[in-house]
Design a protein around this motif. Structure first.
Motif, PDB file in Angstrom:
ATOM      1  N   ASP A 231      -9.914  -1.571  -7.409  1.00  0.00           N
ATOM      2  CA  ASP A 231     -10.079  -2.193  -8.725  1.00  0.00           C
ATOM      3  C   ASP A 231     -10.973  -1.288  -9.558  1.00  0.00           C
ATOM      4  OD1 ASP A 231     -10.552  -3.704 -10.975  1.00  0.00           O
ATOM      5  OD2 ASP A 231     -11.437  -5.409  -9.929  1.00  0.00           O
ATOM      6  N   TRP A 232     -10.363  -0.550 -10.474  1.00  0.00           N
ATOM      7  CA  TRP A 232     -11.119   0.446 -11.230  1.00  0.00           C
ATOM      8  C   TRP A 232     -12.172  -0.184 -12.146  1.00  0.00           C
ATOM      9  CZ3 TRP A 232     -11.404   0.851 -16.557  1.00  0.00           C
ATOM     10  CH2 TRP A 232     -10.489   0.076 -17.283  1.00  0.00           C
ATOM     11  N   THR A 233     -12.061  -1.496 -12.429  1.00  0.00           N
ATOM     12  CA  THR A 233     -13.010  -2.154 -13.330  1.00  0.00           C
ATOM     13  C   THR A 233     -14.279  -2.614 -12.619  1.00  0.00           C
ATOM     14  OG1 THR A 233     -12.096  -4.388 -13.048  1.00  0.00           O
ATOM     15  CG2 THR A 233     -11.050  -2.976 -14.695  1.00  0.00           C
ATOM     16  N   SER A 234     -14.327  -2.543 -11.277  1.00  0.00           N
ATOM     17  CA  SER A 234     -15.499  -3.016 -10.540  1.00  0.00           C
ATOM     18  C   SER A 234     -16.732  -2.214 -10.917  1.00  0.00           C
ATOM     19  CB  SER A 234     -15.260  -2.901  -9.032  1.00  0.00           C
ATOM     20  OG  SER A 234     -14.208  -3.752  -8.625  1.00  0.00           O
ATOM     21  N   ALA A 235     -17.834  -2.918 -11.141  1.00  0.00           N
ATOM     22  CA  ALA A 235     -19.068  -2.257 -11.541  1.00  0.00           C
ATOM     23  C   ALA A 235     -19.609  -1.404 -10.401  1.00  0.00           C
ATOM     24  CB  ALA A 235     -20.108  -3.299 -11.956  1.00  0.00           C
ATOM     25  N   GLY A 236     -20.301  -0.329 -10.761  1.00  0.00           N
ATOM     26  CA  GLY A 236     -20.913   0.516  -9.752  1.00  0.00           C
ATOM     27  C   GLY A 236     -20.927   1.967 -10.179  1.00  0.00           C
ATOM     28  N   LEU A 237     -21.108   2.824  -9.191  1.00  0.00           N
ATOM     29  CA  LEU A 237     -21.115   4.268  -9.388  1.00  0.00           C
ATOM     30  C   LEU A 237     -20.145   4.879  -8.391  1.00  0.00           C
ATOM     31  CD1 LEU A 237     -22.580   6.764 -10.756  1.00  0.00           C
ATOM     32  CD2 LEU A 237     -24.005   6.800  -8.687  1.00  0.00           C
ATOM     33  N   PHE A 238     -19.230   5.715  -8.878  1.00  0.00           N
ATOM     34  CA  PHE A 238     -18.158   6.227  -8.033  1.00  0.00           C
ATOM     35  C   PHE A 238     -18.048   7.747  -8.223  1.00  0.00           C
ATOM     36  CE2 PHE A 238     -17.322   1.918  -9.291  1.00  0.00           C
ATOM     37  CZ  PHE A 238     -16.990   1.287  -8.099  1.00  0.00           C
ATOM     38  N   ARG A 239     -18.121   8.474  -7.105  1.00  0.00           N
ATOM     39  CA  ARG A 239     -17.960   9.925  -7.141  1.00  0.00           C
ATOM     40  C   ARG A 239     -16.472  10.240  -7.228  1.00  0.00           C
ATOM     41  NH1 ARG A 239     -19.742  10.808  -2.622  1.00  0.00           N
ATOM     42  NH2 ARG A 239     -21.942  11.358  -2.989  1.00  0.00           N
ATOM     43  N   CYS A 240     -16.029  10.842  -8.334  1.00  0.00           N
ATOM     44  CA  CYS A 240     -14.598  11.104  -8.505  1.00  0.00           C
ATOM     45  C   CYS A 240     -14.251  12.580  -8.431  1.00  0.00           C
ATOM     46  CB  CYS A 240     -14.093  10.504  -9.815  1.00  0.00           C
ATOM     47  SG  CYS A 240     -14.964  11.016 -11.290  1.00  0.00           S
ATOM     48  N   ALA A 241     -15.245  13.453  -8.376  1.00  0.00           N
ATOM     49  CA  ALA A 241     -15.064  14.894  -8.194  1.00  0.00           C
ATOM     50  C   ALA A 241     -16.451  15.454  -7.899  1.00  0.00           C
ATOM     51  CB  ALA A 241     -14.468  15.534  -9.449  1.00  0.00           C
ATOM     52  N   PRO A 242     -16.544  16.663  -7.376  1.00  0.00           N
ATOM     53  CA  PRO A 242     -17.871  17.217  -7.132  1.00  0.00           C
ATOM     54  C   PRO A 242     -18.741  17.201  -8.393  1.00  0.00           C
ATOM     55  CG  PRO A 242     -16.206  18.570  -6.062  1.00  0.00           C
ATOM     56  CD  PRO A 242     -15.468  17.559  -6.883  1.00  0.00           C
ATOM     57  N   ASP A 243     -19.883  16.537  -8.295  1.00  0.00           N
ATOM     58  CA  ASP A 243     -20.840  16.413  -9.396  1.00  0.00           C
ATOM     59  C   ASP A 243     -20.237  15.745 -10.630  1.00  0.00           C
ATOM     60  OD1 ASP A 243     -23.170  17.344  -8.227  1.00  0.00           O
ATOM     61  OD2 ASP A 243     -22.752  19.436  -8.724  1.00  0.00           O
ATOM     62  N   VAL A 244     -19.292  14.841 -10.432  1.00  0.00           N
ATOM     63  CA  VAL A 244     -18.743  14.027 -11.518  1.00  0.00           C
ATOM     64  C   VAL A 244     -18.718  12.580 -11.037  1.00  0.00           C
ATOM     65  CG1 VAL A 244     -16.801  13.560 -13.056  1.00  0.00           C
ATOM     66  CG2 VAL A 244     -17.323  15.920 -12.389  1.00  0.00           C
ATOM     67  N   TYR A 245     -19.347  11.684 -11.791  1.00  0.00           N
ATOM     68  CA  TYR A 245     -19.494  10.300 -11.375  1.00  0.00           C
ATOM     69  C   TYR A 245     -18.932   9.371 -12.453  1.00  0.00           C
ATOM     70  CZ  TYR A 245     -22.687  12.647  -8.223  1.00  0.00           C
ATOM     71  OH  TYR A 245     -23.217  13.508  -7.294  1.00  0.00           O
ATOM     72  N   ARG A 246     -18.133   8.417 -11.999  1.00  0.00           N
ATOM     73  CA  ARG A 246     -17.511   7.448 -12.909  1.00  0.00           C
ATOM     74  C   ARG A 246     -18.329   6.159 -12.900  1.00  0.00           C
ATOM     75  NH1 ARG A 246     -13.768   3.257 -12.639  1.00  0.00           N
ATOM     76  NH2 ARG A 246     -13.594   3.473 -10.361  1.00  0.00           N
ATOM     77  N   ILE A 247     -18.619   5.662 -14.106  1.00  0.00           N
ATOM     78  CA  ILE A 247     -19.389   4.426 -14.256  1.00  0.00           C
ATOM     79  C   ILE A 247     -18.570   3.471 -15.120  1.00  0.00           C
ATOM     80  CG2 ILE A 247     -21.556   3.403 -15.034  1.00  0.00           C
ATOM     81  CD1 ILE A 247     -22.803   6.227 -14.858  1.00  0.00           C
ATOM     82  N   PRO A 248     -17.909   2.470 -14.518  1.00  0.00           N
ATOM     83  CA  PRO A 248     -17.167   1.484 -15.319  1.00  0.00           C
ATOM     84  C   PRO A 248     -18.136   0.511 -15.998  1.00  0.00           C
ATOM     85  CG  PRO A 248     -16.430   1.545 -13.013  1.00  0.00           C
ATOM     86  CD  PRO A 248     -17.740   2.244 -13.077  1.00  0.00           C
ATOM     87  N   LEU A 249     -17.947   0.320 -17.288  1.00  0.00           N
ATOM     88  CA  LEU A 249     -18.802  -0.590 -18.043  1.00  0.00           C
ATOM     89  C   LEU A 249     -17.954  -1.676 -18.674  1.00  0.00           C
ATOM     90  CD1 LEU A 249     -21.218   1.984 -19.715  1.00  0.00           C
ATOM     91  CD2 LEU A 249     -21.603   0.605 -17.652  1.00  0.00           C
ATOM     92  N   PRO A 250     -18.486  -2.882 -18.818  1.00  0.00           N
ATOM     93  CA  PRO A 250     -17.665  -4.045 -19.170  1.00  0.00           C
ATOM     94  C   PRO A 250     -17.255  -4.079 -20.645  1.00  0.00           C
ATOM     95  CG  PRO A 250     -19.960  -4.676 -19.014  1.00  0.00           C
ATOM     96  CD  PRO A 250     -19.894  -3.246 -18.560  1.00  0.00           C
ATOM     97  N   LEU A 251     -16.078  -4.677 -20.870  1.00  0.00           N
ATOM     98  CA  LEU A 251     -15.570  -4.944 -22.212  1.00  0.00           C
ATOM     99  C   LEU A 251     -15.216  -6.427 -22.292  1.00  0.00           C
ATOM    100  CD1 LEU A 251     -13.181  -1.884 -22.761  1.00  0.00           C
ATOM    101  CD2 LEU A 251     -15.581  -2.120 -23.423  1.00  0.00           C
ATOM    102  N   PRO A 252     -16.181  -7.284 -22.550  1.00  0.00           N
ATOM    103  CA  PRO A 252     -15.891  -8.716 -22.613  1.00  0.00           C
ATOM    104  C   PRO A 252     -14.936  -9.032 -23.752  1.00  0.00           C
ATOM    105  CG  PRO A 252     -18.091  -8.238 -23.439  1.00  0.00           C
ATOM    106  CD  PRO A 252     -17.581  -6.977 -22.831  1.00  0.00           C
ATOM    107  N   GLN A 253     -14.070  -9.995 -23.530  1.00  0.00           N
ATOM    108  CA  GLN A 253     -13.091 -10.442 -24.525  1.00  0.00           C
ATOM    109  C   GLN A 253     -12.135  -9.320 -24.928  1.00  0.00           C
ATOM    110  OE1 GLN A 253     -15.549 -12.060 -27.647  1.00  0.00           O
ATOM    111  NE2 GLN A 253     -15.894 -13.953 -26.525  1.00  0.00           N
ATOM    112  N   ASP A 254     -11.929  -8.380 -24.035  1.00  0.00           N
ATOM    113  CA  ASP A 254     -11.007  -7.279 -24.283  1.00  0.00           C
ATOM    114  C   ASP A 254     -10.081  -7.188 -23.078  1.00  0.00           C
ATOM    115  OD1 ASP A 254      -9.859  -4.577 -24.332  1.00  0.00           O
ATOM    116  OD2 ASP A 254     -11.252  -4.187 -25.970  1.00  0.00           O
ATOM    117  N   GLY A 255      -8.775  -7.106 -23.325  1.00  0.00           N
ATOM    118  CA  GLY A 255      -7.818  -7.073 -22.235  1.00  0.00           C
ATOM    119  C   GLY A 255      -7.973  -5.877 -21.321  1.00  0.00           C
ATOM    120  N   LEU A 256      -8.607  -4.809 -21.808  1.00  0.00           N
ATOM    121  CA  LEU A 256      -8.795  -3.621 -20.967  1.00  0.00           C
ATOM    122  C   LEU A 256      -9.858  -3.839 -19.895  1.00  0.00           C
ATOM    123  CD1 LEU A 256      -8.634  -0.863 -23.716  1.00  0.00           C
ATOM    124  CD2 LEU A 256      -6.915  -1.352 -21.972  1.00  0.00           C
TER     125      LEU A 256
END
Length: 342
Positions: A9-34
């Protein structure tokens, strides 16, 4: 911190290593379908560069701070934001954090027109959209919008950036990484993506998304033909070296060329369906939009909420404008409403 899971689930909150020295941080969009926006953190000397910033909301700020904490950093350690475009979920949190911590904000030069329009005094923030909807024959939809008194929110979060990013600019991030800024107008006039050609990565913003196609021309001052801009930008990205897709919305890991090909095919099919609707006698943007299915769930226009119905009608106009440019349909104006014939 977890290694990224493209099947999770790509929308789950947290910190995710997606490449060497690259980190993905999903942030919430309330009331938005995305539901969420991906912000990417990259080490930059003794601090961090973030690509996009999230929406200026308390919840978003808290989750960003928590994710940076896992990297041994804080909000004050963000040296700069490289922003792909000026939509609220990408730009506004950068502005609010700059006020507090002094981080720098950079955005594509092409967004200057839109930001100047947003900051113009006594501006009606929905005027340009009302005009387009009336041109499409969607007066009832305009009335719905006016009854709702859609709130543009705090316009101060669209302050001007510290730096305009020029097309082709090479941006050093730390000692080893160089990002090339590539102008990709369409979703907005000044949208940019950031290519790390050495690592084979593309920070794609909303230009290339893995499961949906972005809205076209929803901005304060759209170009004459935003869909033409978008298709041209897709072809430009297709001509560049292939890369791993790091999108603003959706899971990471897809190949850029694969997804660009699918998007070009989708819009080709959409243009065909739009032309077929005109040939059936549907002459206005609204009538054509009512004939087409929308979203992956193939919803009908009357079943959509007011905001998304507005986006759908405006996107239909964008496709009709491309058909006019290509000589497939002609346009005439009657009492301010555009009528299309083939």
């Amino acid at each position: 911190m977890l290694d990224d899971d493209p099947d999770g689930d790509w929308t789950s909150a947290g910190l995710f290593r997606c490449a060497p020295d690259v980190y993905r941080i999903p942030l919430p969009l309330p009331q938005d379908g995305l539901r969420a926006v991906n912000v990417y953190a990259v080490p930059d000397g003794d601090g961090w560069t973030l690509i996009d910033s999230g929406w200026a909301l308390a919840e978003s700020r808290e989750l960003l701070a928590a994710a940076l904490g896992q990297l041994g950093a804080g909000l004050g350690d963000v040296r700069r934001f490289l922003v792909t475009h000026i939509h609220r979920d990408h730009y506004t949190q950068a502005v609010t954090l700059r006020r507090e911590f002094g981080s720098r904000v950079a955005v594509g030069r092409g967004e200057q027109v839109g930001l100047e329009e947003v900051n113009r005094s006594a501006r009606d923030p929905f005027k340009v959209h009302r005009v387009r909807l009336l041109r499409a024959g969607a007066s009832a939809l305009v009335e719905q919008i006016e009854r709702r008194e859609m709130d543009a929110g705090d316009l101060s979060v669209w302050e001007m950036p510290d730096e305009w990013i020029e097309d082709g600019a090479e941006i050093a991030v730390g000692e080893q990484r160089v990002l090339t800024a590539v102008e990709t107008p369409g979703h907005t006039r000044g949208h940019v993506v950031f290519a790390d050609d050495t690592a084979g990565l593309l920070f794609a913003g909303d230009h290339v998304l893995p499961r949906i196609t972005p809205s076209i021309g929803f901005e304060p001052n759209p170009s004459v033909s935003p869909l033409t801009d978008f298709l041209t930008s897709l072809q430009l990205i297709r001509s560049r070296k292939d890369a791993v897709l790091l999108p603003a919305h959706g899971a990471v890991g897809m190949r850029v060329h694969e997804r660009v090909d699918a998007l070009l095919e989708h819009h080709g099919e959409r243009l065909d369906a739009t032309l077929a609707a005109v040939r059936e006698g549907r002459s206005t943007g609204l009538a054509v939009a009512e004939a087409l299915p929308w979203t992956r769930h193939r919803r009908r226009l009357p079943d959509m909420d007011t905001f998304n119905a507005m986006l759908a009608v405006m996107e239909t106009l964008a496709h009709l404008d491309v058909l006019v440019e290509r000589g497939a349909v002609t346009i005439t104006l009657q009492d301010g409403v555009a009528h299309y014939t083939s």
